[in-house]
Motif scaffolding. Structure first.
Motif, short mmCIF file in Angstrom:
data_model
loop_
_atom_site.label_atom_id
_atom_site.label_comp_id
_atom_site.label_asym_id
_atom_site.label_seq_id
_atom_site.Cartn_x
_atom_site.Cartn_y
_atom_site.Cartn_z
N THR A 1 -0.83 15.70 0.28
CA THR A 1 -0.33 16.96 0.84
C THR A 1 0.60 16.72 2.02
O THR A 1 1.50 17.52 2.26
N SER A 2 0.39 15.61 2.72
CA SER A 2 1.31 15.31 3.82
C SER A 2 2.70 14.97 3.30
O SER A 2 3.71 15.34 3.91
N LEU A 3 2.77 14.28 2.16
CA LEU A 3 4.07 14.01 1.53
C LEU A 3 4.73 15.31 1.10
O LEU A 3 5.95 15.51 1.29
N ALA A 4 3.93 16.19 0.50
CA ALA A 4 4.48 17.48 0.07
C ALA A 4 4.96 18.27 1.28
O ALA A 4 5.96 18.99 1.20
N GLY A 5 4.25 18.15 2.41
CA GLY A 5 4.66 18.85 3.61
C GLY A 5 5.98 18.39 4.17
O GLY A 5 6.63 19.12 4.93
N CYS A 6 6.41 17.19 3.76
CA CYS A 6 7.73 16.68 4.18
C CYS A 6 8.85 17.17 3.27
O CYS A 6 10.01 16.81 3.47
N GLY A 7 8.50 17.94 2.25
CA GLY A 7 9.51 18.51 1.35
C GLY A 7 9.75 17.72 0.10
O GLY A 7 10.57 18.13 -0.74
N LEU A 8 9.07 16.60 -0.09
CA LEU A 8 9.26 15.81 -1.30
C LEU A 8 8.73 16.57 -2.53
O LEU A 8 7.78 17.34 -2.43
N ALA A 9 9.34 16.31 -3.67
CA ALA A 9 8.80 16.80 -4.95
C ALA A 9 7.67 15.86 -5.31
O ALA A 9 7.89 14.69 -5.63
N VAL A 10 6.43 16.36 -5.24
CA VAL A 10 5.26 15.50 -5.36
C VAL A 10 4.40 15.93 -6.54
O VAL A 10 4.14 17.12 -6.74
N GLY A 11 3.96 14.94 -7.31
CA GLY A 11 2.96 15.15 -8.35
C GLY A 11 1.86 14.14 -8.17
O GLY A 11 2.11 12.98 -7.81
N TRP B 1 1.03 19.76 -8.77
CA TRP B 1 2.48 19.72 -8.60
C TRP B 1 2.86 20.52 -7.35
O TRP B 1 2.37 21.63 -7.15
N PHE B 2 3.75 19.94 -6.54
CA PHE B 2 4.15 20.55 -5.28
C PHE B 2 5.66 20.74 -5.21
O PHE B 2 6.43 19.99 -5.82
N ASN B 3 6.05 21.74 -4.44
CA ASN B 3 7.45 22.02 -4.12
C ASN B 3 8.26 22.26 -5.40
O ASN B 3 7.87 23.08 -6.21
N SER B 4 9.36 21.56 -5.61
CA SER B 4 10.23 21.88 -6.75
C SER B 4 9.58 21.56 -8.10
O SER B 4 10.06 22.01 -9.14
N LEU B 5 8.48 20.80 -8.12
CA LEU B 5 7.80 20.49 -9.36
C LEU B 5 6.82 21.58 -9.77
O LEU B 5 6.38 21.61 -10.93
N ALA B 6 6.46 22.45 -8.83
CA ALA B 6 5.56 23.57 -9.13
C ALA B 6 6.37 24.73 -9.68
O ALA B 6 7.41 25.10 -9.12
N ARG B 7 5.92 25.32 -10.76
CA ARG B 7 6.66 26.41 -11.39
C ARG B 7 6.36 27.74 -10.71
O ARG B 7 5.19 28.04 -10.41
N PHE C 1 0.83 -1.20 0.00
CA PHE C 1 0.00 0.00 0.00
C PHE C 1 0.86 1.25 0.00
O PHE C 1 1.90 1.31 0.68
N ALA C 2 0.41 2.26 -0.75
CA ALA C 2 1.19 3.50 -0.88
C ALA C 2 1.49 4.12 0.47
O ALA C 2 2.60 4.62 0.70
N GLU C 3 0.54 4.08 1.38
CA GLU C 3 0.71 4.75 2.68
C GLU C 3 1.69 4.03 3.58
O GLU C 3 2.14 4.61 4.59
#
Length: 419
Positions: free
Chosen positions: A202-212, A245-251, A159-161
């Motif tokens: 959003t929790s993954l993005a909150g950890c600083g990961l580059a998330v899509g 797209w979150f963090n470094s993936l967001a332009r 599972f992803a989680e």
């Protein structure tokens, strides 16, 4: 390790020496439809092959033929399942996802909910390290087969989680957006009902990961998290997804975007403001009125409409609204790219069946395309009524009608598409 329900996919019989050898000897077009599949089945059975092996091979060839629409010639070498193929990302779209990660300098991506591996394949082809996670056991096995040419890719059944993400600097997710029960399958619209839910993303993005994350094109504007770039994507006329797209993936400077894939590549429209009706700074449609004969009517691509960028497109085209409540624009020149389909206006017609029937007969119209916005008319029904009593329609010319409500008026415009 999660326990998966039994799969109806005949994979076990396929993954035998006899099954793989037989699969390698035949081409997807030999099972291109039911009749072709039946002929091949009878021929293979007559040659003495086991029934379960024949069924598995013909099923796989049929899936590969269907898969050509998404994967092109690569489908002929892929292993597919019916639900996996239906849910898989189209190859050109997967390539855009992978390019975004590569440009951001991401090195190791977790593909959480990888399905049969279509996005993982694109990521791995960009020389990224990929850890693919899939909860369904059969689907995970198929993804493993598809990713075998890439030593930097591995598949985990889980599972992803629950998968640890240490050492990974990026994550890609394609949550399940359907619910299965005894009555069948139903589509889910609440992002928190997805598997995994948007809050996990959003929790993954909150950890600083580059998330899509890939979501359905019907994603509500008020569900887009703060700080995310939302991109609606259209391929060959179909709006296939909304991607966050979150963090470094967001332009920087891009809050929402519409990307249209076509024969000439990708054309995109972006806005730094939030969504109309939510952000007061968002552009609003201005003007109103029908285009005159010789002027142009523009139909924005579905991705532009979904992204709330119709007013921004009007500014780009130097166009005005036909009606502030309709996604039709008008201007003196056609659209220069695939963000909108343009039509040259020939003239206005009364939106009455009798008048349109007379017009079609006197103009020798035998093929009619009907488009509409803002009017409660079924194009198929109106087309039958227009051609009623004319018998077999041969020769003649093709025409296009656009039906719309402009203010309190219902109108029909005869138009011709601009190549």
């Amino acid at each position: 390790m999660p326990v998966s329900p039994p799969s109806s996919e005949p994979l076990a019989a396929l993954l035998t020496p006899e099954g793989l050898d037989l699969l390698s000897q035949h081409r997807p077009e030999e099972a291109s439809d039911d009749d072709a599949a039946m002929r091949l089945t009878l021929a293979l059975r007559k040659a003495g092959h086991a029934p379960e092996v024949v069924a598995a091979v013909v099923h796989q060839l049929s899936l590969r033929h269907r898969g050509e629409a998404k994967f092109g010639p690569f489908a002929a070498e892929m292993f597919l399942t019916r639900p996996g193929l239906e849910q898989a990302t189209r190859l050109p779209v997967s390539a855009l996802h992978a390019q975004r990660f590569a440009r951001a300098g991401v090195r190791h991506v977790a593909d959480l909910g990888c399905g049969i591996g279509s996005d993982s394949l694109a990521l791995a082809s960009m020389d990224l390290e990929v850890t693919s996670v899939e909860a369904d056991e059969t689907t995970a096995a198929v993804a493993t087969l598809n990713l075998m040419p890439f030593p930097q890719a591995r598949v985990i059944h889980g599972f992803a989680e629950e998968v640890p993400l240490e050492g990974m600097d990026g994550a890609w997710l394609d949550p399940a957006r359907r619910d299965e029960d005894s009555s069948g399958t139903r589509r889910l619209f609440d992002p928190e009902a997805f598997t995994p839910p948007l809050s996990f993303v959003t929790s993954l993005a909150g950890c600083g990961l580059a998330v899509g994350v890939k979501l359905g094109p019907g994603l509500p504007h008020d569900a887009v998290p703060e700080g995310a770039e939302a991109q609606w994507l259209s391929d060959r006329g179909d709006v296939v997804e909304a991607t966050l797209w979150f963090n470094s993936l967001a332009r920087p400077g891009v809050r929402r975007a519409a990307a249209v894939l076509g024969a000439a590549g990708v054309v995109e429209l972006t806005a730094a403001t939030g969504f109309p009706g939510i952000d007061p700074a968002a552009a609003v449609l201005e003007g109103g009125g029908l285009p005159a004969p010789g002027e142009y009517l523009h139909e924005p691509d579905g991705a532009v409409i979904r992204a709330g960028l119709v007013a921004d497109l009007a500014q780009r085209l130097g166009a005005q609204a036909v009606d502030p409540h309709l996604a039709y624009l008008r201007s003196a020149t056609p659209s220069p790219d695939a963000l909108a389909t343009s039509y040259r206006v020939i003239g206005e017609l009364p939106l009455k069946t009798k008048a349109l029937r007379t017009w079609a007969k006197t103009q020798n119209v035998t093929t009619l395309t009907i488009k509409k916005r803002g009017v409660d008319i079924a194009p198929e029904t109106l087309r039958r009524e227009i051609f009623a009593g004319r018998g077999k329609l041969k020769g003649g010319r093709a025409a296009t009608l656009v039906l719309a409500r402009v203010g309190e008026r219902r109108v029909a415009l005869e138009v011709e598409p601009v190549a």
